[in-house]
Motif scaffolding. Structure first.
Motif, PDB file in Angstrom:
ATOM      1  N   ARG A  51     -20.227   9.837 -13.590  1.00  0.00           N
ATOM      2  CA  ARG A  51     -21.248  10.886 -13.671  1.00  0.00           C
ATOM      3  C   ARG A  51     -22.368  10.631 -12.649  1.00  0.00           C
ATOM      4  O   ARG A  51     -22.804  11.556 -11.961  1.00  0.00           O
ATOM      5  CB  ARG A  51     -21.813  10.951 -15.086  1.00  0.00           C
ATOM      6  CG  ARG A  51     -22.864  12.036 -15.269  1.00  0.00           C
ATOM      7  CD  ARG A  51     -23.089  12.291 -16.749  1.00  0.00           C
ATOM      8  NE  ARG A  51     -24.224  13.144 -16.991  1.00  0.00           N
ATOM      9  CZ  ARG A  51     -24.233  14.466 -16.823  1.00  0.00           C
ATOM     10  NH1 ARG A  51     -23.135  15.069 -16.380  1.00  0.00           N
ATOM     11  NH2 ARG A  51     -25.308  15.170 -17.072  1.00  0.00           N
ATOM     12  N   LYS A  92     -21.073  11.568  -9.233  1.00  0.00           N
ATOM     13  CA  LYS A  92     -20.972  13.026  -9.046  1.00  0.00           C
ATOM     14  C   LYS A  92     -22.346  13.653  -8.829  1.00  0.00           C
ATOM     15  O   LYS A  92     -22.522  14.499  -7.956  1.00  0.00           O
ATOM     16  CB  LYS A  92     -20.295  13.675 -10.261  1.00  0.00           C
ATOM     17  CG  LYS A  92     -18.797  13.491 -10.284  1.00  0.00           C
ATOM     18  CD  LYS A  92     -18.198  14.198 -11.483  1.00  0.00           C
ATOM     19  CE  LYS A  92     -16.687  14.034 -11.494  1.00  0.00           C
ATOM     20  NZ  LYS A  92     -16.082  14.635 -12.695  1.00  0.00           N
ATOM     21  N   VAL A  93     -23.316  13.224  -9.638  1.00  0.00           N
ATOM     22  CA  VAL A  93     -24.673  13.748  -9.506  1.00  0.00           C
ATOM     23  C   VAL A  93     -25.248  13.358  -8.135  1.00  0.00           C
ATOM     24  O   VAL A  93     -25.826  14.186  -7.438  1.00  0.00           O
ATOM     25  CB  VAL A  93     -25.573  13.235 -10.663  1.00  0.00           C
ATOM     26  CG1 VAL A  93     -27.047  13.520 -10.387  1.00  0.00           C
ATOM     27  CG2 VAL A  93     -25.156  13.864 -11.984  1.00  0.00           C
ATOM     28  N   GLU A 123     -23.723  15.476  -5.364  1.00  0.00           N
ATOM     29  CA  GLU A 123     -24.250  16.849  -5.369  1.00  0.00           C
ATOM     30  C   GLU A 123     -25.678  16.882  -4.802  1.00  0.00           C
ATOM     31  O   GLU A 123     -26.008  17.746  -3.989  1.00  0.00           O
ATOM     32  CB  GLU A 123     -24.226  17.416  -6.793  1.00  0.00           C
ATOM     33  CG  GLU A 123     -24.634  18.860  -6.881  1.00  0.00           C
ATOM     34  CD  GLU A 123     -23.715  19.830  -6.155  1.00  0.00           C
ATOM     35  OE1 GLU A 123     -24.165  20.952  -5.873  1.00  0.00           O
ATOM     36  OE2 GLU A 123     -22.551  19.499  -5.869  1.00  0.00           O
ATOM     37  N   VAL A 156     -29.691  23.429  -8.099  1.00  0.00           N
ATOM     38  CA  VAL A 156     -28.813  22.752  -9.059  1.00  0.00           C
ATOM     39  C   VAL A 156     -29.312  22.835 -10.502  1.00  0.00           C
ATOM     40  O   VAL A 156     -28.737  22.200 -11.388  1.00  0.00           O
ATOM     41  CB  VAL A 156     -28.594  21.262  -8.687  1.00  0.00           C
ATOM     42  CG1 VAL A 156     -27.912  21.133  -7.343  1.00  0.00           C
ATOM     43  CG2 VAL A 156     -29.901  20.487  -8.732  1.00  0.00           C
ATOM     44  N   ARG A 179     -29.003  24.841 -12.911  1.00  0.00           N
ATOM     45  CA  ARG A 179     -28.048  25.219 -13.957  1.00  0.00           C
ATOM     46  C   ARG A 179     -27.028  24.121 -14.217  1.00  0.00           C
ATOM     47  O   ARG A 179     -26.369  24.120 -15.254  1.00  0.00           O
ATOM     48  CB  ARG A 179     -27.323  26.502 -13.570  1.00  0.00           C
ATOM     49  CG  ARG A 179     -28.255  27.687 -13.403  1.00  0.00           C
ATOM     50  CD  ARG A 179     -27.558  28.967 -13.825  1.00  0.00           C
ATOM     51  NE  ARG A 179     -28.387  30.137 -13.615  1.00  0.00           N
ATOM     52  CZ  ARG A 179     -29.294  30.572 -14.496  1.00  0.00           C
ATOM     53  NH1 ARG A 179     -29.500  29.913 -15.610  1.00  0.00           N
ATOM     54  NH2 ARG A 179     -29.998  31.648 -14.241  1.00  0.00           N
ATOM     55  N   GLN A 180     -26.859  23.199 -13.249  1.00  0.00           N
ATOM     56  CA  GLN A 180     -25.863  22.132 -13.401  1.00  0.00           C
ATOM     57  C   GLN A 180     -26.439  20.892 -14.070  1.00  0.00           C
ATOM     58  O   GLN A 180     -25.728  20.191 -14.775  1.00  0.00           O
ATOM     59  CB  GLN A 180     -25.315  21.736 -12.020  1.00  0.00           C
ATOM     60  CG  GLN A 180     -24.590  22.854 -11.316  1.00  0.00           C
ATOM     61  CD  GLN A 180     -24.315  22.511  -9.866  1.00  0.00           C
ATOM     62  OE1 GLN A 180     -25.104  21.835  -9.227  1.00  0.00           O
ATOM     63  NE2 GLN A 180     -23.186  22.965  -9.356  1.00  0.00           N
ATOM     64  N   PHE A 181     -27.724  20.616 -13.835  1.00  0.00           N
ATOM     65  CA  PHE A 181     -28.338  19.386 -14.348  1.00  0.00           C
ATOM     66  C   PHE A 181     -29.332  19.712 -15.447  1.00  0.00           C
ATOM     67  O   PHE A 181     -30.080  20.675 -15.347  1.00  0.00           O
ATOM     68  CB  PHE A 181     -29.097  18.647 -13.237  1.00  0.00           C
ATOM     69  CG  PHE A 181     -28.249  18.201 -12.075  1.00  0.00           C
ATOM     70  CD1 PHE A 181     -26.865  18.210 -12.133  1.00  0.00           C
ATOM     71  CD2 PHE A 181     -28.838  17.772 -10.908  1.00  0.00           C
ATOM     72  CE1 PHE A 181     -26.095  17.804 -11.063  1.00  0.00           C
ATOM     73  CE2 PHE A 181     -28.079  17.356  -9.833  1.00  0.00           C
ATOM     74  CZ  PHE A 181     -26.706  17.374  -9.907  1.00  0.00           C
ATOM     75  N   ARG A 182     -29.375  18.851 -16.453  1.00  0.00           N
ATOM     76  CA  ARG A 182     -30.348  19.028 -17.526  1.00  0.00           C
ATOM     77  C   ARG A 182     -31.743  18.659 -17.018  1.00  0.00           C
ATOM     78  O   ARG A 182     -32.717  19.338 -17.322  1.00  0.00           O
ATOM     79  CB  ARG A 182     -29.951  18.167 -18.726  1.00  0.00           C
ATOM     80  CG  ARG A 182     -30.592  18.610 -19.997  1.00  0.00           C
ATOM     81  CD  ARG A 182     -29.994  17.973 -21.223  1.00  0.00           C
ATOM     82  NE  ARG A 182     -29.774  16.547 -21.060  1.00  0.00           N
ATOM     83  CZ  ARG A 182     -28.620  15.942 -21.377  1.00  0.00           C
ATOM     84  NH1 ARG A 182     -27.614  16.640 -21.864  1.00  0.00           N
ATOM     85  NH2 ARG A 182     -28.489  14.650 -21.210  1.00  0.00           N
TER      86      ARG A 182
END
Length: 115
Positions: free
Chosen positions: A8, A11-12, A15, A85, A87-90
């Protein structure tokens, strides 16, 4: 000894690197005093709250000035990152810019070898 980053985290980091590189490229060299700024690596903390962004700057004489520009604009850059980003990350990680000195190191080694 540091633990290897999780899938994770990787991946983060990937991105963030991709998006930040695009944001910086879109600003153009003029925004950085004519210097070429490259996002060479991003490392994200295990809790994903901090991203260390390694940048290489060419020509190296402009490194201090460009690092100053990045530090002054860190909130705006994080805001743009969040816009892309969000919408992808909290949570959008805090950005910590660090100079990637591997190019300078390689040049130094090369000059030593030539001697």
């Amino acid at each position: 000894m540091e633990k290897a980053p999780s899938t994770r985290q990787l991946k983060v980091a990937r991105e963030i690197q991709k998006v930040l590189a695009e944001i910086i490229r879109s600003k153009g060299m003029a925004a950085f005093g004519g210097a070429l700024v490259t996002v060479s690596e991003v490392r994200v903390s295990p809790d994903l709250s901090v991203a260390k962004v390694f940048v290489s700057i060419f020509p190296s004489e402009r490194q201090e000035a460009v690092m100053q520009i990045l530090e002054e604009n860190v909130r705006a850059l994080r805001g743009e990152l969040g816009h892309v980003v969000g919408r992808q990350f909290r949570i959008i990680p805090e950005l910590v810019f660090q100079l990637d000195t591997t190019l300078d190191y390689a040049e130094h080694i090369e000059s030593l070898l030539k001697k």
